[in-house]
Write a protein that holds these residues in place. Structure first.
Motif, PDB file in Angstrom:
ATOM      1  N   PHE A  46      -9.674   3.713   8.611  1.00 59.68           N
ATOM      2  CA  PHE A  46      -9.587   3.276   7.206  1.00 59.68           C
ATOM      3  C   PHE A  46      -8.578   2.130   7.100  1.00 59.68           C
ATOM      4  O   PHE A  46      -7.414   2.299   7.416  1.00 59.68           O
ATOM      5  CB  PHE A  46      -9.157   4.420   6.294  1.00 59.68           C
ATOM      6  CG  PHE A  46      -8.973   3.995   4.859  1.00 59.68           C
ATOM      7  CD1 PHE A  46     -10.070   3.819   4.034  1.00 59.68           C
ATOM      8  CD2 PHE A  46      -7.700   3.744   4.352  1.00 59.68           C
ATOM      9  CE1 PHE A  46      -9.905   3.409   2.710  1.00 59.68           C
ATOM     10  CE2 PHE A  46      -7.532   3.338   3.043  1.00 59.68           C
ATOM     11  CZ  PHE A  46      -8.634   3.171   2.218  1.00 59.68           C
ATOM     12  N   ASP A  47      -9.040   0.967   6.653  1.00 55.57           N
ATOM     13  CA  ASP A  47      -8.176  -0.197   6.455  1.00 55.57           C
ATOM     14  C   ASP A  47      -7.850  -0.361   4.983  1.00 55.57           C
ATOM     15  O   ASP A  47      -8.711  -0.162   4.114  1.00 55.57           O
ATOM     16  CB  ASP A  47      -8.863  -1.474   6.955  1.00 55.57           C
ATOM     17  CG  ASP A  47      -8.788  -1.628   8.466  1.00 55.57           C
ATOM     18  OD1 ASP A  47      -7.711  -1.334   9.024  1.00 55.57           O
ATOM     19  OD2 ASP A  47      -9.794  -2.025   9.072  1.00 55.57           O
ATOM     20  N   GLN A  48      -6.618  -0.755   4.731  1.00 62.47           N
ATOM     21  CA  GLN A  48      -6.149  -0.917   3.358  1.00 62.47           C
ATOM     22  C   GLN A  48      -5.355  -2.205   3.229  1.00 62.47           C
ATOM     23  O   GLN A  48      -4.585  -2.568   4.128  1.00 62.47           O
ATOM     24  CB  GLN A  48      -5.258   0.263   2.965  1.00 62.47           C
ATOM     25  CG  GLN A  48      -4.667   0.171   1.577  1.00 62.47           C
ATOM     26  CD  GLN A  48      -3.731   1.327   1.285  1.00 62.47           C
ATOM     27  OE1 GLN A  48      -3.645   2.276   2.071  1.00 62.47           O
ATOM     28  NE2 GLN A  48      -3.013   1.254   0.177  1.00 62.47           N
ATOM     29  N   ALA A  49      -5.550  -2.897   2.106  1.00 62.52           N
ATOM     30  CA  ALA A  49      -4.728  -4.064   1.819  1.00 62.52           C
ATOM     31  C   ALA A  49      -3.270  -3.634   1.709  1.00 62.52           C
ATOM     32  O   ALA A  49      -2.958  -2.655   1.033  1.00 62.52           O
ATOM     33  CB  ALA A  49      -5.186  -4.717   0.519  1.00 62.52           C
ATOM     34  N   ASP A  94      -9.172  -2.837  -3.341  1.00 59.20           N
ATOM     35  CA  ASP A  94      -9.716  -1.718  -4.106  1.00 59.20           C
ATOM     36  C   ASP A  94      -8.777  -0.520  -4.038  1.00 59.20           C
ATOM     37  O   ASP A  94      -8.041  -0.347  -3.059  1.00 59.20           O
ATOM     38  CB  ASP A  94     -11.092  -1.338  -3.568  1.00 59.20           C
ATOM     39  CG  ASP A  94     -12.126  -2.433  -3.798  1.00 59.20           C
ATOM     40  OD1 ASP A  94     -12.101  -3.049  -4.883  1.00 59.20           O
ATOM     41  OD2 ASP A  94     -12.941  -2.684  -2.887  1.00 59.20           O
ATOM     42  N   PRO A  95      -8.799   0.332  -5.068  1.00 55.59           N
ATOM     43  CA  PRO A  95      -7.937   1.527  -5.052  1.00 55.59           C
ATOM     44  C   PRO A  95      -8.221   2.405  -3.847  1.00 55.59           C
ATOM     45  O   PRO A  95      -9.359   2.487  -3.364  1.00 55.59           O
ATOM     46  CB  PRO A  95      -8.313   2.240  -6.365  1.00 55.59           C
ATOM     47  CG  PRO A  95      -8.908   1.178  -7.238  1.00 55.59           C
ATOM     48  CD  PRO A  95      -9.599   0.228  -6.302  1.00 55.59           C
ATOM     49  N   VAL A  96      -7.172   3.055  -3.373  1.00 59.53           N
ATOM     50  CA  VAL A  96      -7.331   3.986  -2.251  1.00 59.53           C
ATOM     51  C   VAL A  96      -8.095   5.213  -2.747  1.00 59.53           C
ATOM     52  O   VAL A  96      -7.738   5.803  -3.774  1.00 59.53           O
ATOM     53  CB  VAL A  96      -5.959   4.401  -1.693  1.00 59.53           C
ATOM     54  CG1 VAL A  96      -6.116   5.438  -0.586  1.00 59.53           C
ATOM     55  CG2 VAL A  96      -5.197   3.189  -1.186  1.00 59.53           C
ATOM     56  N   ALA A  99     -12.135 -12.103   6.121  1.00 56.36           N
ATOM     57  CA  ALA A  99     -12.687 -12.901   5.028  1.00 56.36           C
ATOM     58  C   ALA A  99     -13.057 -12.016   3.840  1.00 56.36           C
ATOM     59  O   ALA A  99     -12.824 -12.380   2.681  1.00 56.36           O
ATOM     60  CB  ALA A  99     -13.904 -13.674   5.525  1.00 56.36           C
ATOM     61  N   GLN A 100     -13.614 -10.844   4.107  1.00 58.91           N
ATOM     62  CA  GLN A 100     -13.975  -9.915   3.036  1.00 58.91           C
ATOM     63  C   GLN A 100     -12.730  -9.413   2.299  1.00 58.91           C
ATOM     64  O   GLN A 100     -12.719  -9.361   1.059  1.00 58.91           O
ATOM     65  CB  GLN A 100     -14.737  -8.728   3.623  1.00 58.91           C
ATOM     66  CG  GLN A 100     -16.122  -9.071   4.153  1.00 58.91           C
ATOM     67  CD  GLN A 100     -16.722  -7.936   4.957  1.00 58.91           C
ATOM     68  OE1 GLN A 100     -16.103  -6.882   5.149  1.00 58.91           O
ATOM     69  NE2 GLN A 100     -17.932  -8.152   5.464  1.00 58.91           N
ATOM     70  N   MET A 101     -11.692  -9.053   3.054  1.00 58.82           N
ATOM     71  CA  MET A 101     -10.458  -8.551   2.437  1.00 58.82           C
ATOM     72  C   MET A 101      -9.805  -9.628   1.578  1.00 58.82           C
ATOM     73  O   MET A 101      -9.325  -9.361   0.473  1.00 58.82           O
ATOM     74  CB  MET A 101      -9.494  -8.061   3.510  1.00 58.82           C
ATOM     75  CG  MET A 101      -9.991  -6.886   4.338  1.00 58.82           C
ATOM     76  SD  MET A 101     -10.140  -5.327   3.435  1.00 58.82           S
ATOM     77  CE  MET A 101      -8.410  -4.896   3.172  1.00 58.82           C
ATOM     78  N   MET A 102      -9.792 -10.860   2.084  1.00 56.62           N
ATOM     79  CA  MET A 102      -9.157 -11.946   1.337  1.00 56.62           C
ATOM     80  C   MET A 102      -9.985 -12.327   0.112  1.00 56.62           C
ATOM     81  O   MET A 102      -9.427 -12.630  -0.959  1.00 56.62           O
ATOM     82  CB  MET A 102      -8.964 -13.147   2.252  1.00 56.62           C
ATOM     83  CG  MET A 102      -7.838 -14.061   1.821  1.00 56.62           C
ATOM     84  SD  MET A 102      -6.234 -13.243   1.983  1.00 56.62           S
ATOM     85  CE  MET A 102      -5.282 -14.156   0.770  1.00 56.62           C
ATOM     86  N   ALA A 103     -11.312 -12.308   0.245  1.00 60.06           N
ATOM     87  CA  ALA A 103     -12.170 -12.617  -0.898  1.00 60.06           C
ATOM     88  C   ALA A 103     -11.951 -11.601  -2.012  1.00 60.06           C
ATOM     89  O   ALA A 103     -11.913 -11.970  -3.209  1.00 60.06           O
ATOM     90  CB  ALA A 103     -13.634 -12.631  -0.459  1.00 60.06           C
ATOM     91  N   ARG A 104     -11.808 -10.339  -1.650  1.00 60.90           N
ATOM     92  CA  ARG A 104     -11.557  -9.302  -2.665  1.00 60.90           C
ATOM     93  C   ARG A 104     -10.204  -9.520  -3.332  1.00 60.90           C
ATOM     94  O   ARG A 104     -10.061  -9.315  -4.556  1.00 60.90           O
ATOM     95  CB  ARG A 104     -11.620  -7.916  -2.009  1.00 60.90           C
ATOM     96  CG  ARG A 104     -11.562  -6.765  -2.997  1.00 60.90           C
ATOM     97  CD  ARG A 104     -12.682  -6.833  -3.991  1.00 60.90           C
ATOM     98  NE  ARG A 104     -12.671  -5.698  -4.922  1.00 60.90           N
ATOM     99  CZ  ARG A 104     -13.075  -5.778  -6.177  1.00 60.90           C
ATOM    100  NH1 ARG A 104     -13.520  -6.932  -6.667  1.00 60.90           N
ATOM    101  NH2 ARG A 104     -13.060  -4.703  -6.940  1.00 60.90           N
ATOM    102  N   HIS A 105      -9.216  -9.925  -2.571  1.00 64.26           N
ATOM    103  CA  HIS A 105      -7.893 -10.251  -3.127  1.00 64.26           C
ATOM    104  C   HIS A 105      -8.023 -11.336  -4.199  1.00 64.26           C
ATOM    105  O   HIS A 105      -7.475 -11.214  -5.294  1.00 64.26           O
ATOM    106  CB  HIS A 105      -6.975 -10.718  -1.992  1.00 64.26           C
ATOM    107  CG  HIS A 105      -5.679 -11.324  -2.446  1.00 64.26           C
ATOM    108  ND1 HIS A 105      -4.599 -10.564  -2.843  1.00 64.26           N
ATOM    109  CD2 HIS A 105      -5.296 -12.626  -2.551  1.00 64.26           C
ATOM    110  CE1 HIS A 105      -3.596 -11.366  -3.169  1.00 64.26           C
ATOM    111  NE2 HIS A 105      -3.998 -12.622  -3.001  1.00 64.26           N
TER     112      HIS A 105
END
Length: 432
Positions: free
Chosen positions: A40-43, A103-105, A420-426
């Protein structure tokens, strides 16, 4: 130790407060919950002391590690290099972080994490770094992370322990992967550590003027390759990398490391009202000292009585301090045009207050891969007791006659896509 000091130490070890502090155990439930968290990866929402790289904090971090390489510390010098200005020591990526929106944990993840491994000791026992881009002044660093592995072991000193690898992916403001930092953590039971006292026979190191003069002589001979190219063709298998000295370790060294930017947020040492708020938020991290004052559990890095209470003879360094000493050793050797691409290290022994480390290395192999001229090296740290305290291997790209400016490798496709997905969501959530 005098009788009065012995009695004082005994009182500390037998006090109810300190007995409770070392009475946390690792449970089967902890282990099962940890394994369910794998993948599980989290920002990372941590706001570290440094969120944006600057000329000042790059220099201060380098100096906090004892690193005076002008590529990190002298803007006028750095302007004349291939980089056009200062760049940060690669491992500085580990202490720069701006909160990343995500996104929320999920509730099930929160439930698994709640009070997980509460009160146990956490040791950094090594790490693996892969570097893909430099950090320049003005770069903001974000990250996302998650646990990759969980292994259970039994040892004489620590009793039951859990060895876990956490992957931190470090990104810049353009969403580019700067580096990947895999941290090997060992969670151990405090009560076992306190009872065994495996290292209690180790005495603090003392030095004569002659001893210090010998260490100073090593410092005086240390070389920074700098602007002089170290060509791949001129390096031979089995060649030694030279010797550097680190220490003798003092509490001042630990203070300088923190002052240089090692925040260790959210467990960082804090003062006054901030400390009060932190105690309310994470009470298990605070243990009363012999004066009845709640203080951070990590004070074992500067408080000898607390270090003794959990089974060590004296305070000791952070493992990441030695890892940054290692990076300095490698970058000093390869020069401004060389690239440290990969580092794996294992922390083998404690580095106690007063210990001095002699750092040596040698070339293991040379190879050409994807147009790059690569050198594999091995490095060891050995203390004054002739104990190996750190073992490492690294891969370095050197200039060659055909390729005078080696490049960082491409980021693996799957990792680049995830970043790229994590940064786009940010950015979607309003991040800047």
């Amino acid at each position: 130790m005098s009788d009065s000091k012995t009695a004082a130490k005994a009182d500390i070890l037998e006090s109810d407060e300190w007995r409770k502090a070392v009475d946390y155990a690792i449970t089967d439930e902890d282990i099962e919950r940890q394994r369910k968290l794998l993948g599980f990866d989290q920002a990372a929402k941590t706001r570290e002391y440094n969120q944006v790289a600057t000329e000042d904090n790059i220099r201060n971090f380098a100096h906090g590690c004892g690193n005076d390489n002008p590529l990190h510390c002298d803007p006028d010098y750095a302007k004349k290099t291939r980089w056009g200005g200062l760049i940060a020591p690669g491992m500085m990526a580990g202490i720069i972080n701006k909160p990343m929106l995500g996104d929320p944990v999920p509730d099930e993840i929160k439930a698994l994490r709640k009070s997980l491994f509460k009160g146990v000791h956490v040791f950094v026992s090594g790490s693996t770094w892969d570097f893909y881009r430099p950090i320049y002044p003005g770069d903001t660093i974000y990250s996302f992370n998650g646990d990759e592995t969980c292994e259970v072991k039994q040892s004489e000193f620590a009793g039951r322990s859990v060895i876990s690898t956490r992957r931190d992916v470090k990104l810049n403001q353009r969403g580019e992967v700067v580096s990947v930092y895999r941290i090997l953590r060992v969670m151990t039971e405090r009560k076992t550590a306190a009872k065994k006292g495996k290292y209690s026979a180790i005495e603090p190191a003392t030095y004569t003027d002659g001893d210090i003069a010998k260490i100073d002589a090593v410092y005086a001979e240390e070389k920074v390759q700098g602007a002089a190219k170290r060509y791949f063709e001129d390096v031979a298998e089995g060649e030694v990398l030279g010797t550097q000295a680190k220490g003798p370790l003092t509490v001042t060294d630990v203070i300088c490391f923190h002052s240089g930017g090692y925040g260790f947020v959210p467990y960082a040492p804090t003062v006054g009202r901030l400390a009060h708020k932190n105690r309310k938020r994470i009470p298990a991290f605070y243990v009363k000292n012999e004066q009845g004052i709640p203080d951070v559990a990590q004070r074992l890095h500067w408080d000898p009585k607390w270090a003794q209470a959990i089974g060590n003879p004296m305070a000791y360094d952070y493992g990441v301090m030695r890892e940054n000493y290692l990076y300095q050793y490698l970058s000093d050797w390869c020069g401004d045009d060389g690239l440290v691409l990969h580092v794996h290290d294992e922390i083998r022994k404690f580095n106690y207050m007063g210990d001095v480390q002699m750092v040596t290395g040698k070339v293991l192999a040379k190879r050409t891969e994807n147009g790059q001229s690569l050198v594999d090296v091995a490095v060891t740290f050995v203390n004054q007791r002739d104990e190996e305290t750190l073992r490492a291997n690294a891969t370095i790209a050197l200039p060659s006659k055909d390729n005078p400016l080696p490049l960082f490798p491409e980021v693996p496709r799957e990792l680049a896509q995830k970043a790229a997905q994590m940064m786009a969501r940010h950015w979607e959530l309003g991040g800047k």
